[in-house]
Every structure is written in C-alpha cells, then in structure tokens.
Design a protein around this motif. Structure first.
Motif, PDB file in Angstrom:
ATOM      1  N   ARG A  50      13.253 -76.008  -2.990  1.00 56.81           N
ATOM      2  CA  ARG A  50      13.003 -74.727  -2.329  1.00 56.81           C
ATOM      3  C   ARG A  50      14.318 -74.076  -1.894  1.00 56.81           C
ATOM      4  NH1 ARG A  50       9.316 -76.222   1.727  1.00 56.81           N
ATOM      5  NH2 ARG A  50      11.084 -76.715   3.086  1.00 56.81           N
ATOM      6  N   ARG A  51      15.225 -74.896  -1.366  1.00 56.58           N
ATOM      7  CA  ARG A  51      16.518 -74.383  -0.906  1.00 56.58           C
ATOM      8  C   ARG A  51      17.300 -73.760  -2.063  1.00 56.58           C
ATOM      9  NH1 ARG A  51      21.539 -77.543   0.031  1.00 56.58           N
ATOM     10  NH2 ARG A  51      22.908 -76.313   1.385  1.00 56.58           N
ATOM     11  N   LYS A  52      17.284 -74.413  -3.224  1.00 53.15           N
ATOM     12  CA  LYS A  52      17.993 -73.880  -4.388  1.00 53.15           C
ATOM     13  C   LYS A  52      17.371 -72.570  -4.873  1.00 53.15           C
ATOM     14  CE  LYS A  52      17.664 -77.898  -6.445  1.00 53.15           C
ATOM     15  NZ  LYS A  52      17.742 -79.012  -7.427  1.00 53.15           N
ATOM     16  N   LEU A  53      16.054 -72.505  -4.898  1.00 55.64           N
ATOM     17  CA  LEU A  53      15.379 -71.282  -5.330  1.00 55.64           C
ATOM     18  C   LEU A  53      15.652 -70.135  -4.363  1.00 55.64           C
ATOM     19  CD1 LEU A  53      12.032 -72.919  -6.471  1.00 55.64           C
ATOM     20  CD2 LEU A  53      13.640 -71.717  -7.967  1.00 55.64           C
ATOM     21  N   HIS A  54      15.587 -70.414  -3.079  1.00 58.24           N
ATOM     22  CA  HIS A  54      15.896 -69.385  -2.079  1.00 58.24           C
ATOM     23  C   HIS A  54      17.325 -68.879  -2.262  1.00 58.24           C
ATOM     24  CE1 HIS A  54      12.706 -70.846   1.086  1.00 58.24           C
ATOM     25  NE2 HIS A  54      12.157 -70.385  -0.033  1.00 58.24           N
ATOM     26  N   HIS A  55      18.251 -69.808  -2.390  1.00 57.94           N
ATOM     27  CA  HIS A  55      19.662 -69.433  -2.498  1.00 57.94           C
ATOM     28  C   HIS A  55      19.921 -68.620  -3.761  1.00 57.94           C
ATOM     29  CE1 HIS A  55      23.896 -69.684  -1.544  1.00 57.94           C
ATOM     30  NE2 HIS A  55      24.155 -70.125  -2.758  1.00 57.94           N
ATOM     31  N   ALA A  56      19.274 -69.009  -4.859  1.00 59.19           N
ATOM     32  CA  ALA A  56      19.449 -68.271  -6.106  1.00 59.19           C
ATOM     33  C   ALA A  56      19.020 -66.816  -5.931  1.00 59.19           C
ATOM     34  CB  ALA A  56      18.642 -68.934  -7.214  1.00 59.19           C
ATOM     35  N   PHE A  57      17.861 -66.599  -5.335  1.00 54.27           N
ATOM     36  CA  PHE A  57      17.376 -65.236  -5.131  1.00 54.27           C
ATOM     37  C   PHE A  57      18.282 -64.473  -4.170  1.00 54.27           C
ATOM     38  CE2 PHE A  57      13.831 -62.342  -3.439  1.00 54.27           C
ATOM     39  CZ  PHE A  57      14.004 -61.430  -4.469  1.00 54.27           C
ATOM     40  N   ASP A  58      18.762 -65.143  -3.143  1.00 56.80           N
ATOM     41  CA  ASP A  58      19.680 -64.507  -2.194  1.00 56.80           C
ATOM     42  C   ASP A  58      20.971 -64.051  -2.875  1.00 56.80           C
ATOM     43  OD1 ASP A  58      18.008 -64.798  -0.009  1.00 56.80           O
ATOM     44  OD2 ASP A  58      18.960 -66.628   0.722  1.00 56.80           O
ATOM     45  N   GLY A 103      13.756 -52.038 -21.484  1.00 55.45           N
ATOM     46  CA  GLY A 103      14.031 -51.586 -20.130  1.00 55.45           C
ATOM     47  C   GLY A 103      14.368 -52.711 -19.177  1.00 55.45           C
ATOM     48  N   ILE A 104      14.295 -53.955 -19.655  1.00 58.80           N
ATOM     49  CA  ILE A 104      14.515 -55.119 -18.798  1.00 58.80           C
ATOM     50  C   ILE A 104      15.999 -55.439 -18.675  1.00 58.80           C
ATOM     51  CG2 ILE A 104      14.248 -57.640 -18.700  1.00 58.80           C
ATOM     52  CD1 ILE A 104      11.856 -56.097 -17.661  1.00 58.80           C
ATOM     53  N   GLN A 105      16.435 -55.636 -17.434  1.00 60.44           N
ATOM     54  CA  GLN A 105      17.779 -56.113 -17.168  1.00 60.44           C
ATOM     55  C   GLN A 105      17.696 -57.498 -16.530  1.00 60.44           C
ATOM     56  OE1 GLN A 105      20.691 -53.128 -15.615  1.00 60.44           O
ATOM     57  NE2 GLN A 105      18.866 -51.865 -15.374  1.00 60.44           N
ATOM     58  N   LEU A 106      18.438 -58.430 -17.073  1.00 61.55           N
ATOM     59  CA  LEU A 106      18.446 -59.796 -16.562  1.00 61.55           C
ATOM     60  C   LEU A 106      19.781 -60.089 -15.898  1.00 61.55           C
ATOM     61  CD1 LEU A 106      16.836 -61.847 -19.483  1.00 61.55           C
ATOM     62  CD2 LEU A 106      15.726 -60.874 -17.468  1.00 61.55           C
ATOM     63  N   PRO A 107      19.777 -60.966 -14.898  1.00 59.08           N
ATOM     64  CA  PRO A 107      21.046 -61.379 -14.314  1.00 59.08           C
ATOM     65  C   PRO A 107      21.863 -62.137 -15.346  1.00 59.08           C
ATOM     66  CG  PRO A 107      19.274 -62.826 -13.576  1.00 59.08           C
ATOM     67  CD  PRO A 107      18.622 -61.694 -14.322  1.00 59.08           C
ATOM     68  N   GLU A 108      23.181 -62.004 -15.283  1.00 55.81           N
ATOM     69  CA  GLU A 108      24.013 -62.708 -16.249  1.00 55.81           C
ATOM     70  C   GLU A 108      23.819 -64.219 -16.158  1.00 55.81           C
ATOM     71  OE1 GLU A 108      27.670 -59.623 -17.090  1.00 55.81           O
ATOM     72  OE2 GLU A 108      27.982 -61.232 -15.624  1.00 55.81           O
ATOM     73  N   ILE A 109      23.511 -64.701 -14.968  1.00 54.34           N
ATOM     74  CA  ILE A 109      23.175 -66.112 -14.784  1.00 54.34           C
ATOM     75  C   ILE A 109      21.730 -66.215 -14.327  1.00 54.34           C
ATOM     76  CG2 ILE A 109      23.585 -68.152 -13.361  1.00 54.34           C
ATOM     77  CD1 ILE A 109      26.527 -67.588 -13.459  1.00 54.34           C
ATOM     78  N   SER A 110      20.934 -66.957 -15.065  1.00 54.39           N
ATOM     79  CA  SER A 110      19.531 -67.220 -14.715  1.00 54.39           C
ATOM     80  C   SER A 110      19.405 -68.685 -14.315  1.00 54.39           C
ATOM     81  CB  SER A 110      18.618 -66.926 -15.908  1.00 54.39           C
ATOM     82  OG  SER A 110      18.701 -65.562 -16.303  1.00 54.39           O
ATOM     83  N   SER A 157      22.234 -78.835  -7.016  1.00 55.81           N
ATOM     84  CA  SER A 157      22.528 -78.507  -5.622  1.00 55.81           C
ATOM     85  C   SER A 157      22.877 -77.039  -5.479  1.00 55.81           C
ATOM     86  CB  SER A 157      23.696 -79.354  -5.099  1.00 55.81           C
ATOM     87  OG  SER A 157      24.893 -78.989  -5.758  1.00 55.81           O
ATOM     88  N   VAL A 158      22.787 -76.542  -4.268  1.00 54.50           N
ATOM     89  CA  VAL A 158      23.206 -75.177  -3.958  1.00 54.50           C
ATOM     90  C   VAL A 158      24.695 -75.015  -4.243  1.00 54.50           C
ATOM     91  CG1 VAL A 158      23.640 -73.610  -2.023  1.00 54.50           C
ATOM     92  CG2 VAL A 158      21.388 -74.632  -2.306  1.00 54.50           C
ATOM     93  N   GLU A 159      25.475 -76.034  -3.920  1.00 55.40           N
ATOM     94  CA  GLU A 159      26.910 -75.972  -4.132  1.00 55.40           C
ATOM     95  C   GLU A 159      27.244 -75.812  -5.621  1.00 55.40           C
ATOM     96  OE1 GLU A 159      25.867 -77.358  -0.349  1.00 55.40           O
ATOM     97  OE2 GLU A 159      25.332 -78.295  -2.273  1.00 55.40           O
ATOM     98  N   GLN A 160      26.495 -76.502  -6.468  1.00 57.87           N
ATOM     99  CA  GLN A 160      26.717 -76.376  -7.909  1.00 57.87           C
ATOM    100  C   GLN A 160      26.381 -74.970  -8.382  1.00 57.87           C
ATOM    101  OE1 GLN A 160      24.521 -79.187 -10.277  1.00 57.87           O
ATOM    102  NE2 GLN A 160      25.691 -78.784 -12.120  1.00 57.87           N
ATOM    103  N   LEU A 161      25.337 -74.385  -7.805  1.00 57.80           N
ATOM    104  CA  LEU A 161      24.966 -73.018  -8.148  1.00 57.80           C
ATOM    105  C   LEU A 161      26.086 -72.057  -7.765  1.00 57.80           C
ATOM    106  CD1 LEU A 161      22.661 -71.339  -9.334  1.00 57.80           C
ATOM    107  CD2 LEU A 161      21.696 -71.157  -7.036  1.00 57.80           C
ATOM    108  N   ASP A 162      26.656 -72.235  -6.594  1.00 54.38           N
ATOM    109  CA  ASP A 162      27.764 -71.390  -6.157  1.00 54.38           C
ATOM    110  C   ASP A 162      28.962 -71.536  -7.087  1.00 54.38           C
ATOM    111  OD1 ASP A 162      26.509 -70.195  -4.000  1.00 54.38           O
ATOM    112  OD2 ASP A 162      27.169 -71.703  -2.566  1.00 54.38           O
ATOM    113  N   ASP A 163      29.222 -72.757  -7.537  1.00 51.57           N
ATOM    114  CA  ASP A 163      30.326 -72.972  -8.478  1.00 51.57           C
ATOM    115  C   ASP A 163      30.094 -72.200  -9.776  1.00 51.57           C
ATOM    116  OD1 ASP A 163      31.687 -74.612  -6.726  1.00 51.57           O
ATOM    117  OD2 ASP A 163      30.919 -76.473  -7.602  1.00 51.57           O
ATOM    118  N   ASN A 164      28.848 -72.172 -10.243  1.00 50.07           N
ATOM    119  CA  ASN A 164      28.542 -71.437 -11.465  1.00 50.07           C
ATOM    120  C   ASN A 164      28.764 -69.938 -11.299  1.00 50.07           C
ATOM    121  OD1 ASN A 164      27.808 -73.734 -12.933  1.00 50.07           O
ATOM    122  ND2 ASN A 164      25.668 -73.599 -12.350  1.00 50.07           N
ATOM    123  N   PHE A 165      28.463 -69.412 -10.112  1.00 49.08           N
ATOM    124  CA  PHE A 165      28.651 -67.986  -9.855  1.00 49.08           C
ATOM    125  C   PHE A 165      30.109 -67.570 -10.037  1.00 49.08           C
ATOM    126  CE2 PHE A 165      24.813 -68.035  -6.820  1.00 49.08           C
ATOM    127  CZ  PHE A 165      23.965 -67.651  -7.852  1.00 49.08           C
TER     128      PHE A 165
END
Length: 337
Positions: A50-58, A26-33, A304-312
């Motif tokens: 903290r900023r990266k974790l917040h942004h990831a959840f957002d 029943g578990i669904q995971l985000p395509e990117i973790s 960085s947050v920017e790197q996370l956005d690039d991965n998205f």
C-alpha cells in the motif's frame, strides 16, 4: 477521507513526472509506470504494498500494470491492488490508468490459459472482481496463442471494449507477423490497438532487431517496455558478485547462468558510461529507453519506496550525446575477451 486516511499530495502532477502520448491516441502515460508482477502478492506485506502504491501516485505515476496471474500467488497482486483501490484510490479512479492481461496459465484445465474467448472473458471478469473495478483502462492479450484462431482472440478484445469492460486493448509479446494481423483485425472493427507491451532493455533489443518497434510506430500504436533492467542485471547489484538477498540467490526467474562472462563484461562497461554521466547503471538503463519517442512508458517493479525514488532519478537526464550512443552501441556489440 478514506478508511486508510490516504489523501494524495496536491503537487503530484508537479513532482517531475513527464507524460507521453500513446501512439496517435488521446492517452498520455507517465514515462515510468509501476508494474505489480512481483512484490505485491499475498507473500508480501500489505502495508508495504500500500505504501508503494500511495507513493507512486503521489509522485505522478498514474499507470499501474497488472495481469491475472501476478503475485505470487496468482491473482493476489490484483487482490492487493483491489484493496488499495477500494480503501485509498476509489475517489481518484478517473486519474488512474489501470491495465490487466490474460493468456498465461491461471487456473487448472483447458480454459485457464491461452487466448480463447472463454478464457479471456472469464479471466477479465475475475480480474475486475479482484480489483474492485467496473472496467480496466486497457486489457491485453498477454501472449500470442498458436492454438486459437487469431480472429477469435481479437474479436473477444473487440467485444470487451463494446461491453465497456475495457476502454482500450493491447497485445503483448506477439511475433511480428501475428502482431500485424492483430492490428489489422482490430482496425477493421473500429477498435484501435493502443499499446504493444514487450521486453526491451540494453541487453535485450529483440524488438528493435525483429522490427517490432518500427511496426508499432507504423500502426500508430504506443510501445510500453517491461523488464527494463533485465530482471536486475542492469540494476548494478551484480557488479561485485551475487548478494544474498538478490533474485538469483533466492532462486527467482533470474538464474545464475545469466551472469555470463560476456554479460558481465558489458554490464561493467555500461556502468562506467553511467558513472561519467553522473547516473547509476539502473538510472542510465531506464534513461536509455526513454531517449527518444519510440517508447511511450517504461514499467518498473520495485521492492521499496526508496527503490522507486531511485528510478525517478532517471528522468533527470534522458538525453544521450552521439558519442555516448556510439560508445554504448560498441559495448553492446562487443564480445568479452
């Protein structure tokens, strides 16, 4: 309102993240973790972590992947996450899927490593304290232990679920034969193996070649990939040499010897395919892992947050034509001349 005045955006599940079911569960995971192997330890800035974790959840990332020895130093990534858990995520615990693992070296002596009952039980108790949690969503045996009977390790995972310290269990990096024994033992004790976590990327396809991916599917288990960018080789950073700020230059796990002529031949050719697709090499490498339903989720590590956005951005196009797949296969099986 929490101490750090964090409130996730109301549109976090409308931000473009997609979710996949883990095996027949029943578990669904985000395509990117988001993985906290590096860049979240006590050598890193807490405010940036903290900023990266917040942004990831957002952005719709609900799965955070940890282990007892993540840092550096060992344990500090869990402490960082525990701080954010207490001060930012406590009200949203039921939206999060949090993992940890044990099995690699963590503390001195014979009980701080491998997969004995004593080691796994003690490690999980420590992890829960560090992360300010009553339970984790999944607890992994981080590697197969050739010195401990498999039945002891698997029974410990069963008991951890029975005790409510983990909702699900998984295995990581197990060889084919031992993985099947693990699946069978857990199933016979009414505890399903939710996930197999393994290294998988364009340059390392051993989970295909050894039959791990096929076995995972046959056992109704999900597969979650780590090292999707081959520790940076597929990030595009090394196309024109070794940057001074790179992992290789800093003396990390990725060594200069990895940049062989054959590897760079493949990386440059793959980069050209990515360019024609309108993607960066990193985006295509992530998209390639998500091109079909063999992979439940891909764990990325970011500085960085920017790197996370690039991965998205990889999620914008995970479809590959037959011609593209054939060309990539030809590149990966070629030898530099």
């Amino acid at each position: 309102m929490t101490e750090n005045n964090y409130r996730p955006v109301d549109t976090r599940y409308e931000a473009g993240m997609k979710y996949r079911r883990a095996g027949h569960s029943g578990i669904q995971l985000p395509e990117i973790s988001l993985g906290l192997w590096h860049n979240f330890g006590d050598v890193d800035t807490l405010s940036e972590s903290r900023r990266k974790l917040h942004h990831a959840f957002d952005c719709g990332i609900t799965h955070f992947d940890l282990a007892n020895n993540y840092g550096p130093s060992p344990g500090s990534a869990e402490e960082t996450f525990g701080y954010v858990m207490k001060h930012s995520f406590a009200s949203y615990r039921d939206e999060l899927f949090i993992s940890t693992k044990a099995g690699h070296d963590m503390w001195p002596g014979p009980y701080g490593t491998w997969g004995s009952r004593k080691s796994l039980m003690a490690s999980l108790d420590q992890s829960l304290r560090r992360m300010n949690l009553d339970y984790v969503d999944i607890f992994y045996s981080h590697r197969y232990d050739p010195y401990t009977p498999l039945e002891e390790t698997m029974q410990t995972l069963v008991d951890i679920v029975r005790q409510g310290k983990a909702l699900y269990v998984g295995i990581s990096k197990y060889p084919l034969e031992e993985a099947q024994k693990a699946y069978d033992y857990l199933k016979s004790h009414d505890v399903h193996c939710l996930l197999y976590q393994g290294r998988y990327n364009l340059l390392d396809r051993k989970v295909e070649e050894t039959g791990i991916l096929k076995q995972v599917a046959e056992n109704a288990t999900g597969f979650i990939a780590f090292s999707p960018l081959a520790q940076g080789l597929l990030s595009g950073r090394y196309l024109d040499g070794i940057p001074a700020t790179s992992r290789i230059a800093r003396g990390g796990f990725l060594k200069q010897e990895a940049l062989t002529e054959d590897v760079m031949h493949k990386v440059r050719a793959l980069n050209e395919v990515a360019r024609r697709r309108g993607q960066t090499l990193a985006e295509m490498a992530l998209a390639w892992l998500l091109k079909d339903d063999l992979v439940t989720s891909v764990i990325v590590g970011v500085s960085s947050v920017e790197q996370l956005d690039d991965n998205f951005k990889a999620l914008r196009n995970t479809a590959f034509s037959v011609e593209e797949q054939d060309e990539i296969e030809k590149i990966l099986t070629s030898v530099a001349k």
